[in-house]
Design an enzyme around this catalytic site. Structure first.
Site, PDB file in Angstrom:
ATOM      1  N   CYS A   2      14.553  -4.070 -12.432  1.00 51.05           N
ATOM      2  CA  CYS A   2      15.487  -3.862 -13.545  1.00 51.05           C
ATOM      3  C   CYS A   2      14.901  -3.292 -14.613  1.00 51.05           C
ATOM      4  O   CYS A   2      13.468  -3.119 -14.404  1.00 51.05           O
ATOM      5  CB  CYS A   2      15.840  -5.161 -14.056  1.00 51.05           C
ATOM      6  SG  CYS A   2      16.644  -6.310 -12.623  1.00 51.05           S
ATOM      7  N   GLY A  28      17.549   0.143 -12.017  1.00 48.22           N
ATOM      8  CA  GLY A  28      18.810  -0.798 -11.552  1.00 48.22           C
ATOM      9  C   GLY A  28      20.043  -0.178 -11.900  1.00 48.22           C
ATOM     10  O   GLY A  28      20.486   0.378 -13.015  1.00 48.22           O
ATOM     11  N   ASN A 102      13.212  -8.743 -16.266  1.00 43.58           N
ATOM     12  CA  ASN A 102      12.895  -7.843 -15.102  1.00 43.58           C
ATOM     13  C   ASN A 102      11.690  -8.546 -14.542  1.00 43.58           C
ATOM     14  O   ASN A 102      10.701  -9.053 -15.155  1.00 43.58           O
ATOM     15  CB  ASN A 102      12.310  -6.510 -15.720  1.00 43.58           C
ATOM     16  CG  ASN A 102      11.641  -5.546 -14.568  1.00 43.58           C
ATOM     17  OD1 ASN A 102      10.879  -4.929 -14.974  1.00 43.58           O
ATOM     18  ND2 ASN A 102      12.149  -5.893 -13.323  1.00 43.58           N
ATOM     19  N   GLY A 103      11.837  -8.801 -12.963  1.00 45.01           N
ATOM     20  CA  GLY A 103      10.814  -9.599 -12.225  1.00 45.01           C
ATOM     21  C   GLY A 103      11.663 -10.908 -11.617  1.00 45.01           C
ATOM     22  O   GLY A 103      12.839 -10.814 -11.747  1.00 45.01           O
ATOM     23  N   CYS A 236       2.007  -4.759 -10.471  1.00 45.26           N
ATOM     24  CA  CYS A 236       2.620  -4.358  -9.346  1.00 45.26           C
ATOM     25  C   CYS A 236       2.078  -2.831  -9.287  1.00 45.26           C
ATOM     26  O   CYS A 236       2.634  -2.063  -9.751  1.00 45.26           O
ATOM     27  CB  CYS A 236       4.014  -4.580  -9.441  1.00 45.26           C
ATOM     28  SG  CYS A 236       4.910  -3.772  -8.134  1.00 45.26           S
ATOM     29  N   TYR A 242       6.561   4.139  -5.885  1.00 45.96           N
ATOM     30  CA  TYR A 242       7.926   4.451  -5.897  1.00 45.96           C
ATOM     31  C   TYR A 242       8.895   4.135  -7.208  1.00 45.96           C
ATOM     32  O   TYR A 242       9.935   4.928  -7.306  1.00 45.96           O
ATOM     33  CB  TYR A 242       8.553   3.517  -4.647  1.00 45.96           C
ATOM     34  CG  TYR A 242       9.995   3.344  -4.547  1.00 45.96           C
ATOM     35  CD1 TYR A 242      10.429   4.637  -4.008  1.00 45.96           C
ATOM     36  CD2 TYR A 242      10.695   2.549  -5.060  1.00 45.96           C
ATOM     37  CE1 TYR A 242      11.976   4.764  -3.808  1.00 45.96           C
ATOM     38  CE2 TYR A 242      12.236   2.529  -4.826  1.00 45.96           C
ATOM     39  CZ  TYR A 242      12.597   3.765  -4.285  1.00 45.96           C
ATOM     40  OH  TYR A 242      14.244   3.671  -4.219  1.00 45.96           O
ATOM     41  N   CYS A 382       8.443  -8.619  -0.967  1.00 42.70           N
ATOM     42  CA  CYS A 382       7.892  -9.060  -2.205  1.00 42.70           C
ATOM     43  C   CYS A 382       8.574 -10.324  -2.928  1.00 42.70           C
ATOM     44  O   CYS A 382       9.833 -10.544  -2.731  1.00 42.70           O
ATOM     45  CB  CYS A 382       8.372  -7.721  -3.063  1.00 42.70           C
ATOM     46  SG  CYS A 382       7.968  -7.767  -4.776  1.00 42.70           S
ATOM     47  N   CYS A 433      -1.348  -6.228  -7.699  1.00 41.02           N
ATOM     48  CA  CYS A 433      -0.750  -6.866  -6.598  1.00 41.02           C
ATOM     49  C   CYS A 433      -0.646  -5.906  -5.495  1.00 41.02           C
ATOM     50  O   CYS A 433       0.109  -5.061  -5.713  1.00 41.02           O
ATOM     51  CB  CYS A 433       0.412  -7.412  -7.021  1.00 41.02           C
ATOM     52  SG  CYS A 433       1.393  -8.242  -5.753  1.00 41.02           S
ATOM     53  N   CYS A 436       2.833  -6.406  -0.584  1.00 43.88           N
ATOM     54  CA  CYS A 436       3.430  -5.727   0.165  1.00 43.88           C
ATOM     55  C   CYS A 436       2.771  -5.060   1.434  1.00 43.88           C
ATOM     56  O   CYS A 436       3.357  -4.819   2.502  1.00 43.88           O
ATOM     57  CB  CYS A 436       4.558  -4.785  -0.320  1.00 43.88           C
ATOM     58  SG  CYS A 436       3.846  -3.747  -1.709  1.00 43.88           S
TER      59      CYS A 436
HETATM   60  P1  AMP Z   1      13.537   3.523   5.551  1.00 41.12           P
HETATM   61  O1  AMP Z   1      13.154   4.646   6.243  1.00 41.12           O
HETATM   62  O2  AMP Z   1      15.150   3.049   6.032  1.00 41.12           O
HETATM   63  O3  AMP Z   1      12.719   2.401   5.627  1.00 41.12           O
HETATM   64  O4  AMP Z   1      13.733   4.007   3.996  1.00 41.12           O
HETATM   65  C1  AMP Z   1      12.833   4.452   3.487  1.00 41.12           C
HETATM   66  C2  AMP Z   1      13.191   4.954   2.174  1.00 41.12           C
HETATM   67  O5  AMP Z   1      13.435   4.135   1.224  1.00 41.12           O
HETATM   68  C3  AMP Z   1      12.042   5.978   1.372  1.00 41.12           C
HETATM   69  O6  AMP Z   1      12.709   7.429   1.045  1.00 41.12           O
HETATM   70  C4  AMP Z   1      11.583   5.128   0.415  1.00 41.12           C
HETATM   71  O7  AMP Z   1      11.484   6.067  -0.840  1.00 41.12           O
HETATM   72  C5  AMP Z   1      12.736   4.243   0.090  1.00 41.12           C
HETATM   73  N1  AMP Z   1      12.343   3.012  -0.485  1.00 41.12           N
HETATM   74  C6  AMP Z   1      11.097   2.618  -0.437  1.00 41.12           C
HETATM   75  N2  AMP Z   1      11.075   1.206  -1.120  1.00 41.12           N
HETATM   76  C7  AMP Z   1      12.282   1.066  -1.474  1.00 41.12           C
HETATM   77  C8  AMP Z   1      12.872  -0.254  -2.146  1.00 41.12           C
HETATM   78  N3  AMP Z   1      12.449  -1.045  -2.485  1.00 41.12           N
HETATM   79  N4  AMP Z   1      14.409   0.117  -2.285  1.00 41.12           N
HETATM   80  C9  AMP Z   1      15.096   0.891  -2.062  1.00 41.12           C
HETATM   81  N5  AMP Z   1      14.546   2.280  -1.263  1.00 41.12           N
HETATM   82  C10 AMP Z   1      13.288   2.142  -1.056  1.00 41.12           C
END
Ligand code: AMP
Length: 463
Positions: A2, A28, A102-103, A236, A242, A382, A433, A436
Site C-alpha cells: 500500500c 496499490g 501499510n503493512g 523488507c 521489486y 510474506c 527481513c 520470502c
Molecule cells: P510468475 O512467473 O507468474 O511467478 O510471475 C512473475 C512476475 O511477477 C515477475 O515479473 C515479477 O516481477 C512479478 N512479481 C513478483 N512479485 C510480485 C508480487 N508480490 N505481486 C505481483 N507481481 C509480482
C-alpha cells in the site's frame, strides 16, 4: 502493499495528498482514499480504482482543510471491497480519527476476538481497524498516548498515519518492516511511503522514521516518541527487489542503484552465453542495465510494455494464446531475431507469467533464452504485507531450479544468491527481513491467527 501520504499545516492539504498518492500509485491500484481536517470537521472520499479516476477537481475541492492523509490500497489482509478501503474514519469519545496503514499485523485476529467478546462491533475485515478499537477502549487526555498504548499491543508490520483533531501522527513498527519518510514542504511536515512522492511536490526529504518511532506533527512542529520494544530491525528487502519505485530512496539507499548492483552481481554469479540482455519491463529494467554493464553485453529493449492496461479488460470469446501477458507485453522482433538472449526479471512467484514471457521472447525470434532473476528463489509467503501466494503455490517451494527451468522452458535459469542480494543493497545483513527466501520469520504470527488461517485458508487471488 500500500502507499500512504500525509501532510500537516498546508492550505490545500488534500490536493497535495492527491499528488503524493499519484506518485505512490505503484504501491496499490485497488482502491484509494483521502481524509482532510478543516479544524472542525473531517471530510473524506474513498473509492475503488486508481487515484486519477477517483479524485476530480470538484471532489478535491470538497476535501477542505490544512491536514490530510491518503492511501492507495493493494489488499493483502481483508477482502477487496470498498468497506476495507482506507482511510478508516471513526468517532471516539476523544474526537474524530482517521487512519491509514501499510503493512500487515500478525495478531489482529487474536485482538479482534478479544474485543468482540467484550462487545466491540467491527465494520471491516481489515487488520487496521483493531488499532482504532484499541484506542477507543483506552481514551487518554492526549490522543498520542492512546495511540502509543494501542501500538504496544499490536505486532507485525505497520507504517501508519493518523489524523486527530489537533495533530497528525506518523508511526513505524519497531522492526521497521515498511518504509516511511519525513519530508519538509516550505516548513511544513509531510510523510510518505517513498521519497518519490516528495519529488513530485518539491518537498525536501528530511529523513526516514526510525523503527518504533512515533512522530506527532502540529502546525510546523514535530515531536518524536518511541515505542518500548527495541528488536533488531528487519526491514523488507523485497522493497528494493521489486516493490519500490527506482527513483525512491528506501532505507536510506537509492533503489535504482541497488537494483543496478543486483544486476551486476548477477552477471558475475551467473554469466550466460548470449548476445544481448533484455529486461522484463518494468520489474527487470535496472537489474538488466546492471547485468549489461557488468557483462559487456548490449542492453536491448526487446519487450515493449503497454502502460495503459486497466484493471479489467474484456477477454475475447475466441481463445488467444497467452492473452493475459500479451495485453501487457509484446516482443520487438527486429531486436530479438536470431539472438541469444539473457532475459532479466526480479522474481518468479508461481512461474506461470515467466513461462509465457520466455515463450513470447522465443516466438519473437530469439535463438536462446537464458532467464536470470535478481533475487533468490521465492519459497515462503510474506506475513508482513507483500502479496505472495500461499506456500504450495510458490513454484520454488516445491521444485528445484532445474525443474523450474524445464517448466518455464528456458535454455538456462539462475537466481542471484542471498549474499549477493544483501551486498547489493548494503547495510547490515541482519537488519533485513529475508523471510520470502529463507523462511526466517523474525516476528511470529500469533498462534490464534495462525490457527484461523489454517481453518479458513483464503486463496491468494481472493485476497
Ligand atoms: P510468475 O512467473 O507468474 O511467478 O510471475 C512473475 C512476475 O511477477 C515477475 O515479473 C515479477 O516481477 C512479478 N512479481 C513478483 N512479485 C510480485 C508480487 N508480490 N505481486 C505481483 N507481481 C509480482
Amino acid at each position: 502493499m500500500c502507499g500512504i501520504f500525509g501532510i500537516e499545516g498546508c492550505d490545500d492539504a488534500a490536493n497535495l495528498t492527491y499528488l503524493g498518492l499519484y506518485a505512490l500509485q505503484h504501491r496499490g491500484q485497488e482502491s484509494s482514499g483521502i481524509v482532510s481536517w478543516d479544524g472542525g470537521k473531517l471530510h473524506f472520499l474513498r473509492a475503488m480504482g486508481h487515484v486519477s479516476d477517483i479524485f476530480h477537481e470538484k471532489a478535491l475541492a470538497d476535501l477542505t482543510g490544512f491536514r490530510a492523509i491518503g492511501h492507495t490500497r493493494y489488499s493483502t489482509a481483508g477482502t477487496s471491497v470498498i468497506d476495507n478501503a482506507q482511510p478508516i474514519v471513526v468517532k471516539t469519545s476523544f474526537g474524530q480519527l482517521a487512519l491509514v496503514h501499510n503493512g500487515n499485523l500478525v495478531n489482529p485476529g487474536e485482538i479482534r476476538h478479544r474485543l468482540e467478546a467484550e462487545g466491540s462491533i467491527f465494520q471491516t475485515t481489515s487488520d487496521t481497524e483493531v488499532i482504532l478499537h484499541l484506542m477507543a477502549k483506552a481514551p487518554r487526555r492526549e490522543v498520542v498516548e492512546s495511540f502509543l498504548l494501542a501500538l504496544e499491543q499490536v505486532r507485525g508490520a505497520y507504517s501508519l498515519l493518523l489524523i486527530a483533531e489537533d495533530c497528525l501522527i506518523a508511526a513505524r513498527d519497531p522492526n521497521g518492516f515498511r518504509p516511511l519518510v519525513l519530508g519538509d514542504l516550505n516548513g511544513q511536515p509531510c510523510f510518505a511511503s517513498e521519497s518519490c512522492a516528495f519529488d513530485l511536490l518539491g518537498a525536501r526529504l528530511v529523513r526516514e522514521l526510525e523503527p518504533g518511532e512515533v512522530v506527532v506533527a502540529r502546525g510546523g512542529k514535530i515531536q518524536s516518541h518511541h515505542l518500548s520494544q527495541h528488536p533488531e530491525p528487519t526491514r523488507c528487502i523485497f522493497e528494493h527487489v521489486y516493490f519500490a519505485r527506482p527513483d525512491s530512496k528506501v532505507f536510506g539507499v537509492s533503489v535504482a542503484q541497488s537494483r543496478l548492483r543486483m544486476g551486476a552481481r548477477l552477471a558475475r554469479e551467473a554469466p550466460a552465453p548470449a548476445d544481448i540482455v533484455v529486461p522484463v519491463p518494468d520489474s527487470g529494467m535496472y537489474a538488466a542495465m546492471g547485468y549489461s554493464r557488468e557483462s559487456g553485453l548490449p542492453l536491448e529493449l526487446g519487450l515493449t510494455r503497454n502502460h495503459y492496461v486497466g484493471r479489467t479488460f474484456i477477454e475475447p470469446k475466441q481463445s488467444i494464446r497467452h492473452f493475459g501477458v500479451k495485453i501487457k507485453l509484446n516482443p520487438v522482433r527486429e531486436l530479438l531475431e536470431g539472438k541469444r538472449v539473457v532475459l532479466v526479471d526480479d522474481s518468479i512467484v508461481r512461474g506461470t507469467t515467466s513461462k509465457k514471457i520466455v515463450r513470447m521472447v522465443r516466438e519473437g525470434g530469439a535463438a536462446e533464452v537464458h532467464l536470470r532473476i535478481s533475487a533468490p528463489p521465492t519459497q515462503w509467503p510474506c506475513h508482513y504485507g507483500i502479496d505472495t501466494p500461499i506456500r504450495n503455490e510458490l513454484i520454488a517451494a516445491r521444485h528445484s531450479i532445474e525443474e523450474i527451468r524445464q517448466f518455464i522452458e528456458a535454455d538456462s535459469l539462475a537466481y542471484l544468491s542471498l549474499e549477493g542480494l544483501l551486498t547489493a543493497v548494503g547495510g547490515p545483513a541482519e537488519s533485513y527481513c529475508t523471510a520470502c527466501w529463507t523462511g526466517d520469520y523474525r516476528v511470529q504470527v500469533s498462534s490464534w491467527d495462525q490457527r484461523q488461517a489454517e481453518l479458513f485458508p483464503m486463496r491468494s487471488e481472493e485476497r
